[in-house]
Design a protein around this motif. Sequence first.
Motif, short mmCIF file in Angstrom:
data_model
loop_
_atom_site.label_atom_id
_atom_site.label_comp_id
_atom_site.label_asym_id
_atom_site.label_seq_id
_atom_site.Cartn_x
_atom_site.Cartn_y
_atom_site.Cartn_z
N THR A 16 -22.23 -45.08 -53.51
CA THR A 16 -23.04 -43.97 -53.00
C THR A 16 -23.62 -44.21 -51.61
O THR A 16 -24.11 -43.28 -50.99
CB THR A 16 -24.19 -43.66 -53.97
N ASP A 19 -22.26 -41.65 -49.32
CA ASP A 19 -22.41 -40.22 -49.59
C ASP A 19 -22.67 -39.41 -48.32
O ASP A 19 -21.99 -38.41 -48.07
CB ASP A 19 -23.55 -39.97 -50.59
N ALA A 20 -23.65 -39.81 -47.53
CA ALA A 20 -23.99 -39.04 -46.31
C ALA A 20 -22.84 -39.05 -45.31
O ALA A 20 -22.45 -37.98 -44.80
CB ALA A 20 -25.28 -39.57 -45.68
N ASP A 23 -20.13 -36.69 -46.49
CA ASP A 23 -20.48 -35.28 -46.27
C ASP A 23 -20.26 -34.87 -44.82
O ASP A 23 -19.73 -33.78 -44.55
CB ASP A 23 -21.94 -35.02 -46.67
N VAL A 24 -20.65 -35.71 -43.90
CA VAL A 24 -20.50 -35.40 -42.48
C VAL A 24 -19.03 -35.30 -42.10
O VAL A 24 -18.58 -34.32 -41.50
CB VAL A 24 -21.21 -36.45 -41.60
N GLY A 26 -16.44 -35.05 -44.13
CA GLY A 26 -15.80 -34.00 -44.92
C GLY A 26 -16.01 -32.62 -44.31
O GLY A 26 -15.12 -31.78 -44.36
N GLY A 27 -17.19 -32.39 -43.73
CA GLY A 27 -17.46 -31.11 -43.06
C GLY A 27 -16.52 -30.84 -41.91
O GLY A 27 -16.23 -29.69 -41.59
N ASP A 30 -13.34 -29.11 -43.36
CA ASP A 30 -13.48 -27.93 -44.21
C ASP A 30 -12.51 -26.81 -43.87
O ASP A 30 -12.04 -26.10 -44.74
CB ASP A 30 -14.92 -27.39 -44.17
N THR A 40 -10.54 -34.01 -48.90
CA THR A 40 -11.88 -34.21 -49.43
C THR A 40 -12.28 -35.68 -49.30
O THR A 40 -11.43 -36.58 -49.28
CB THR A 40 -11.97 -33.81 -50.91
N THR A 42 -14.96 -38.30 -51.17
CA THR A 42 -15.87 -38.50 -52.29
C THR A 42 -16.25 -39.97 -52.37
O THR A 42 -15.62 -40.82 -51.76
CB THR A 42 -15.22 -38.07 -53.62
#
Length: 83
Positions: A16, A19-20, A23-24, A26-27, A30, A40, A42
């Motif tokens: 984890t 995680d941040a 997300d960055v 992964g954006g 998109d 993706t 994860t």
Amino acid sequence: MNLDVIDEINVILDDTVWDAPADVVGGCFDSHEEIGVPTTFTTQDSRSVPGLQIADLAAYSWHRNQRKGDCAVASNVVRDHRL
């Protein structure tokens, strides 16, 4: 990499703590316009994902060899067996 035969890309990061960053990054994927394949990012515990610990060790060895010039044997094994 021939993206014509790939339906999706799923990057699994170890634990984890990622995680941040997942997300960055992964954006950025998109819209699927960057590479044309749904992508993706994860995070999972490496104890529950077969091969993740080996991939982590390979990445560490290669990167360490690039930065510090050591881990040459491990780095060469990674180089010789990459896809």
